[in-house]
Write a protein that holds these residues in place. Structure first.
Motif, PDB file in Angstrom:
ATOM      1  N   THR A   1     -13.542 -24.309  25.487  1.00  0.00           N
ATOM      2  CA  THR A   1     -13.844 -25.494  24.684  1.00  0.00           C
ATOM      3  C   THR A   1     -15.279 -25.460  24.176  1.00  0.00           C
ATOM      4  OG1 THR A   1     -12.328 -26.748  26.109  1.00  0.00           O
ATOM      5  CG2 THR A   1     -13.734 -28.011  24.637  1.00  0.00           C
ATOM      6  N   THR A   2     -16.191 -24.975  25.001  1.00  0.00           N
ATOM      7  CA  THR A   2     -17.587 -24.863  24.583  1.00  0.00           C
ATOM      8  C   THR A   2     -17.744 -23.845  23.470  1.00  0.00           C
ATOM      9  OG1 THR A   2     -18.294 -25.417  26.848  1.00  0.00           O
ATOM     10  CG2 THR A   2     -19.942 -24.438  25.385  1.00  0.00           C
ATOM     11  N   ILE A   3     -17.027 -22.727  23.564  1.00  0.00           N
ATOM     12  CA  ILE A   3     -17.062 -21.728  22.486  1.00  0.00           C
ATOM     13  C   ILE A   3     -16.607 -22.338  21.171  1.00  0.00           C
ATOM     14  CG2 ILE A   3     -16.000 -19.600  21.649  1.00  0.00           C
ATOM     15  CD1 ILE A   3     -15.869 -18.627  24.504  1.00  0.00           C
ATOM     16  N   THR A   4     -15.492 -23.057  21.225  1.00  0.00           N
ATOM     17  CA  THR A   4     -14.966 -23.690  20.012  1.00  0.00           C
ATOM     18  C   THR A   4     -15.981 -24.659  19.416  1.00  0.00           C
ATOM     19  OG1 THR A   4     -12.704 -23.527  20.875  1.00  0.00           O
ATOM     20  CG2 THR A   4     -13.088 -25.096  19.087  1.00  0.00           C
ATOM     21  N   ASN A   5     -16.631 -25.439  20.262  1.00  0.00           N
ATOM     22  CA  ASN A   5     -17.609 -26.408  19.784  1.00  0.00           C
ATOM     23  C   ASN A   5     -18.823 -25.722  19.155  1.00  0.00           C
ATOM     24  OD1 ASN A   5     -20.213 -28.275  20.708  1.00  0.00           O
ATOM     25  ND2 ASN A   5     -18.490 -29.458  19.925  1.00  0.00           N
ATOM     26  N   ILE A   6     -19.309 -24.667  19.785  1.00  0.00           N
ATOM     27  CA  ILE A   6     -20.475 -23.953  19.257  1.00  0.00           C
ATOM     28  C   ILE A   6     -20.161 -23.348  17.892  1.00  0.00           C
ATOM     29  CG2 ILE A   6     -21.970 -21.945  19.598  1.00  0.00           C
ATOM     30  CD1 ILE A   6     -21.846 -22.505  22.598  1.00  0.00           C
ATOM     31  N   PHE A   7     -18.976 -22.755  17.765  1.00  0.00           N
ATOM     32  CA  PHE A   7     -18.594 -22.147  16.499  1.00  0.00           C
ATOM     33  C   PHE A   7     -18.425 -23.209  15.412  1.00  0.00           C
ATOM     34  CE2 PHE A   7     -17.576 -17.566  16.762  1.00  0.00           C
ATOM     35  CZ  PHE A   7     -18.014 -17.336  18.059  1.00  0.00           C
ATOM     36  N   ALA A   8     -17.899 -24.357  15.776  1.00  0.00           N
ATOM     37  CA  ALA A   8     -17.722 -25.430  14.793  1.00  0.00           C
ATOM     38  C   ALA A   8     -19.068 -25.955  14.308  1.00  0.00           C
ATOM     39  CB  ALA A   8     -16.901 -26.560  15.394  1.00  0.00           C
ATOM     40  N   LEU A   9     -20.020 -26.122  15.225  1.00  0.00           N
ATOM     41  CA  LEU A   9     -21.337 -26.615  14.846  1.00  0.00           C
ATOM     42  C   LEU A   9     -22.081 -25.634  13.964  1.00  0.00           C
ATOM     43  CD1 LEU A   9     -22.592 -28.214  18.203  1.00  0.00           C
ATOM     44  CD2 LEU A   9     -21.726 -29.400  16.174  1.00  0.00           C
TER      45      LEU A   9
ATOM     46  N   ASP B   1     -11.586 -16.821  12.869  1.00  0.00           N
ATOM     47  CA  ASP B   1     -11.236 -15.474  13.296  1.00  0.00           C
ATOM     48  C   ASP B   1     -12.324 -14.879  14.180  1.00  0.00           C
ATOM     49  OD1 ASP B   1     -13.027 -15.415  11.243  1.00  0.00           O
ATOM     50  OD2 ASP B   1     -12.137 -13.713  10.197  1.00  0.00           O
ATOM     51  N   VAL B   2     -13.587 -15.175  13.857  1.00  0.00           N
ATOM     52  CA  VAL B   2     -14.684 -14.719  14.721  1.00  0.00           C
ATOM     53  C   VAL B   2     -14.613 -15.422  16.067  1.00  0.00           C
ATOM     54  CG1 VAL B   2     -17.190 -14.501  14.906  1.00  0.00           C
ATOM     55  CG2 VAL B   2     -16.088 -14.344  12.664  1.00  0.00           C
ATOM     56  N   GLN B   3     -14.207 -16.671  16.054  1.00  0.00           N
ATOM     57  CA  GLN B   3     -14.059 -17.437  17.290  1.00  0.00           C
ATOM     58  C   GLN B   3     -13.016 -16.806  18.208  1.00  0.00           C
ATOM     59  OE1 GLN B   3     -12.109 -21.736  18.387  1.00  0.00           O
ATOM     60  NE2 GLN B   3     -13.428 -21.646  16.603  1.00  0.00           N
ATOM     61  N   GLN B   4     -11.899 -16.372  17.641  1.00  0.00           N
ATOM     62  CA  GLN B   4     -10.863 -15.740  18.445  1.00  0.00           C
ATOM     63  C   GLN B   4     -11.348 -14.422  19.043  1.00  0.00           C
ATOM     64  OE1 GLN B   4      -8.101 -17.324  19.226  1.00  0.00           O
ATOM     65  NE2 GLN B   4      -8.742 -19.033  17.939  1.00  0.00           N
ATOM     66  N   ILE B   5     -12.123 -13.664  18.259  1.00  0.00           N
ATOM     67  CA  ILE B   5     -12.683 -12.407  18.769  1.00  0.00           C
ATOM     68  C   ILE B   5     -13.622 -12.686  19.935  1.00  0.00           C
ATOM     69  CG2 ILE B   5     -14.174 -10.445  18.204  1.00  0.00           C
ATOM     70  CD1 ILE B   5     -13.096 -10.621  15.331  1.00  0.00           C
ATOM     71  N   ALA B   6     -14.436 -13.730  19.801  1.00  0.00           N
ATOM     72  CA  ALA B   6     -15.366 -14.089  20.875  1.00  0.00           C
ATOM     73  C   ALA B   6     -14.608 -14.503  22.123  1.00  0.00           C
ATOM     74  CB  ALA B   6     -16.288 -15.211  20.410  1.00  0.00           C
TER      75      ALA B   6
ATOM     76  N   GLY C   1     -11.664 -13.467  23.035  1.00  0.00           N
ATOM     77  CA  GLY C   1     -11.134 -12.242  23.642  1.00  0.00           C
ATOM     78  C   GLY C   1     -12.193 -11.497  24.424  1.00  0.00           C
ATOM     79  N   ALA C   2     -13.406 -11.431  23.866  1.00  0.00           N
ATOM     80  CA  ALA C   2     -14.499 -10.756  24.564  1.00  0.00           C
ATOM     81  C   ALA C   2     -14.858 -11.472  25.857  1.00  0.00           C
ATOM     82  CB  ALA C   2     -15.721 -10.666  23.651  1.00  0.00           C
ATOM     83  N   ILE C   3     -14.840 -12.804  25.825  1.00  0.00           N
ATOM     84  CA  ILE C   3     -15.142 -13.591  27.021  1.00  0.00           C
ATOM     85  C   ILE C   3     -14.107 -13.317  28.108  1.00  0.00           C
ATOM     86  CG2 ILE C   3     -15.173 -15.928  27.962  1.00  0.00           C
ATOM     87  CD1 ILE C   3     -17.722 -15.249  26.602  1.00  0.00           C
ATOM     88  N   ILE C   4     -12.841 -13.242  27.727  1.00  0.00           N
ATOM     89  CA  ILE C   4     -11.779 -12.964  28.698  1.00  0.00           C
ATOM     90  C   ILE C   4     -12.013 -11.625  29.374  1.00  0.00           C
ATOM     91  CG2 ILE C   4      -9.309 -12.509  28.963  1.00  0.00           C
ATOM     92  CD1 ILE C   4      -8.822 -14.469  26.666  1.00  0.00           C
ATOM     93  N   VAL C   5     -12.278 -10.594  28.568  1.00  0.00           N
ATOM     94  CA  VAL C   5     -12.501  -9.258  29.124  1.00  0.00           C
ATOM     95  C   VAL C   5     -13.730  -9.246  30.021  1.00  0.00           C
ATOM     96  CG1 VAL C   5     -13.044  -6.865  28.543  1.00  0.00           C
ATOM     97  CG2 VAL C   5     -11.351  -8.113  27.195  1.00  0.00           C
ATOM     98  N   ALA C   6     -14.830  -9.851  29.551  1.00  0.00           N
ATOM     99  CA  ALA C   6     -16.065  -9.856  30.338  1.00  0.00           C
ATOM    100  C   ALA C   6     -15.892 -10.594  31.654  1.00  0.00           C
ATOM    101  CB  ALA C   6     -17.191 -10.483  29.521  1.00  0.00           C
TER     102      ALA C   6
END
Length: 338
Positions: free
Chosen positions: A300-308, A314-319, A321-326
């Motif tokens: 939810t924080t990622i989504t909010n940061i990208f919206a602001l 599409d960049v949000q989805q990539i981020a 995915g990276a968070i999940i892997v990390a």
């Protein structure tokens, strides 16, 4: 002649250090997993504070983040139980959509606040019951059973709404979304999310139901031989998931003031991802409600940061995915060092 007797040699070797009880290592492993997720969340907060300090750190924005996390968070709590048992539920988003549109029809709204709440919860429980019966007593693979529910619930939601948005006119529902209803600055939806989280944690970690859930996920056959009714337990778990979907549908109605057949889109993927990065094993046998909630807050924080920052989805989805892997790599690393 005097004989010299050599003193007996110590053949036992040095005294081994005292071993620590096994139970003392368990909280450490859990704490390391939690700390790794808290570290990711803290890093995101820093990023948000640096890129948009005035907007991201504003009280209203933080309240918005928590409110948005509440809906998917309640769904994730139910998903955590299902995955811990070795199952999966792909229908949670569709159930949220069906419950939200069924609860916002004109006929339902005539019964007011109680009618909307009852209908949302009842629809969620009904769908969970069907999933549980198909999986536990019908012998269907959870993936297939819940995929069928996904398609059916989405289709029924579209049929009920005819593709139109159903506006809520009940004052009791609309007032819950107003700032006047906040309790000490906390939105009511966040309070409901907190209550569901605490109850979920207690159920999983402090009750026989939780221990049976872990046992079924670890080894269903061994659990059956130990006297656990595996089929009944699985039925209860899908009922619990449906209940959480019904509660989430009601929260979404309060948040949006409407019911739409597109509600809950991709909730199943977000809930599964949040549970997995939180430390719940996809193969079953281990689950953590605390980790799942932290996973929801991260997304939810990622989504909010990208919206602001006006960044594309599409960049949000990539981020994400990276968070999940990390997060998974960090958890595996911390687990191997304990």
């Amino acid at each position: 002649m005097t004989q010299h007797v050599s003193p007996p040699r110590d053949t036992a070797g040095p005294t081994p250090p005292a071993r620590l009880p096994v139970w003392r290592g368990l909280p450490a492993r859990a704490d390391l997993r939690t700390l790794s997720l808290l570290g990711v969340l803290a890093a995101l907060v820093v990023i948000g504070g640096v890129t948009k300090p005035d907007e991201f750190l504003d009280t209203r924005n933080l309240q918005l983040v928590l409110t948005q996390a509440s809906v998917i968070g309640v769904v994730t709590v139910g998903m955590t139980f299902v995955i811990t048992s070795g199952g999966i539920d792909l229908s949670v988003g569709a159930i949220v959509a069906l419950a939200s549109v069924w609860a916002t029809t004109l006929a339902t709204q005539e019964f007011g606040f109680a009618g909307i709440l009852f209908t949302a919860v009842a629809v969620g429980l009904g769908c969970g019951l069907v999933n549980g019966l198909l999986v536990a007593y019908g012998g269907m693979v959870p993936f297939i059973a819940t995929l069928a529910m996904l398609a059916s619930a989405r289709g029924l939601a579209l049929q009920i709404t005819d593709g139109k948005t159903q506006i809520v006119t009940v004052d009791g529902i609309l007032n819950l979304g107003e700032r006047d209803s906040y309790v000490l600055g906390v939105p009511p939806l966040v309070l409901v999310f907190a209550i569901v989280t605490v109850l979920g944690w207690l159920l999983l970690n402090r009750t026989t139901f939780g221990r049976r859930t872990v046992a079924v996920g670890g080894n269903a056959e061994a659990a059956r031989l130990a006297g656990i009714d595996v089929r009944r337990q699985r039925l209860y778990l899908y009922l619990l998931s449906g209940l959480c979907c019904g509660i989430a549908a009601f929260l979404l109605i309060v948040l949006s003031g409407s019911g739409q057949n597109t509600n809950g889109n991709l909730y199943e993927l977000d809930a599964i991802a949040a549970a997995i990065i939180g430390g719940t094993l996809l193969s079953g046998g281990r689950g953590t409600v605390t980790g799942s909630v932290l996973g929801v807050l991260i997304f939810t924080t990622i989504t909010n940061i990208f919206a602001l920052n006006n960044l594309q989805s599409d960049v949000q989805q990539i981020a994400k995915g990276a968070i999940i892997v990390a997060a998974v790599l960090v958890q595996r690393r911390t687990a191997s060092t304990t």
